[in-house]
Design a protein around this motif. Sequence first.
Motif, PDB file in Angstrom:
ATOM      1  N   CYS A  61       0.888  -0.996   0.178  1.00 21.78           N
ATOM      2  CA  CYS A  61       0.030  -0.059  -0.168  1.00 21.78           C
ATOM      3  C   CYS A  61       0.685   1.206   0.006  1.00 21.78           C
ATOM      4  CB  CYS A  61      -0.796   0.009   1.228  1.00 21.78           C
ATOM      5  SG  CYS A  61      -2.380  -1.490   1.165  1.00 21.78           S
ATOM      6  N   SER A  90      -4.898   6.662  -1.783  1.00 19.23           N
ATOM      7  CA  SER A  90      -5.761   6.882  -0.826  1.00 19.23           C
ATOM      8  C   SER A  90      -5.250   6.088   0.542  1.00 19.23           C
ATOM      9  CB  SER A  90      -6.929   5.984  -1.192  1.00 19.23           C
ATOM     10  OG  SER A  90      -6.843   4.630  -1.313  1.00 19.23           O
ATOM     11  N   ALA A  91      -4.467   5.110   0.330  1.00 17.99           N
ATOM     12  CA  ALA A  91      -3.701   4.180   1.564  1.00 17.99           C
ATOM     13  C   ALA A  91      -2.575   5.464   1.933  1.00 17.99           C
ATOM     14  CB  ALA A  91      -2.939   3.105   1.050  1.00 17.99           C
ATOM     15  N   GLU A 101      -4.357   8.221   4.025  1.00 18.03           N
ATOM     16  CA  GLU A 101      -4.954   7.651   5.283  1.00 18.03           C
ATOM     17  C   GLU A 101      -3.943   7.290   6.308  1.00 18.03           C
ATOM     18  OE1 GLU A 101      -7.486   3.441   6.479  1.00 18.03           O
ATOM     19  OE2 GLU A 101      -8.176   4.597   4.650  1.00 18.03           O
ATOM     20  N   THR A 102      -2.823   6.733   5.811  1.00 20.03           N
ATOM     21  CA  THR A 102      -1.881   6.406   6.657  1.00 20.03           C
ATOM     22  C   THR A 102      -1.191   7.575   7.415  1.00 20.03           C
ATOM     23  OG1 THR A 102      -1.357   4.191   5.419  1.00 20.03           O
ATOM     24  CG2 THR A 102       0.568   5.076   6.888  1.00 20.03           C
ATOM     25  N   GLU A 105      -2.406  10.525   7.748  1.00 18.58           N
ATOM     26  CA  GLU A 105      -3.365  11.358   8.842  1.00 18.58           C
ATOM     27  C   GLU A 105      -3.352  10.401  10.144  1.00 18.58           C
ATOM     28  OE1 GLU A 105      -8.148  12.203   8.925  1.00 18.58           O
ATOM     29  OE2 GLU A 105      -6.976  12.510   7.135  1.00 18.58           O
ATOM     30  N   LEU A 106      -3.623   9.034  10.046  1.00 20.92           N
ATOM     31  CA  LEU A 106      -3.837   8.237  11.189  1.00 20.92           C
ATOM     32  C   LEU A 106      -2.223   8.398  11.958  1.00 20.92           C
ATOM     33  CD1 LEU A 106      -5.130   6.062  12.813  1.00 20.92           C
ATOM     34  CD2 LEU A 106      -4.138   4.471  11.423  1.00 20.92           C
TER      35      LEU A 106
END
Length: 98
Positions: free
Chosen positions: A49, A54-55, A58-59, A61-62
């Motif tokens: 990923c 998109s991954a 998301e990664t 931000e998390l």
Amino acid sequence: MKTSEKSLRERVERLLDEKLRPNMAAHGGGVEVISLEEGILKFRSTGPCAHCPSAILETEELFAQTVKAAMPEIQEVRLVNGVSDDLLAAAREIMGKR
């Protein structure tokens, strides 16, 4: 690296091991810390990923939310895009170069 940054980096690694790496590993991915200097943490995603837009978002931000919530002394978290060592190794293997 200053002693305080070394201690902070150890705390970051522990946090990753406990909260983020298990979930990423379940999807074949991972995360590695590139550097921690002057309150700026740089990291790289690894695995399948690592280059999916998109991954990546998301990664990042998390990762930023989790780290900043646990360690307010880290002011900025940056995802460093690039080719990971394991991806380079896989490419070399495919090309028959070691």
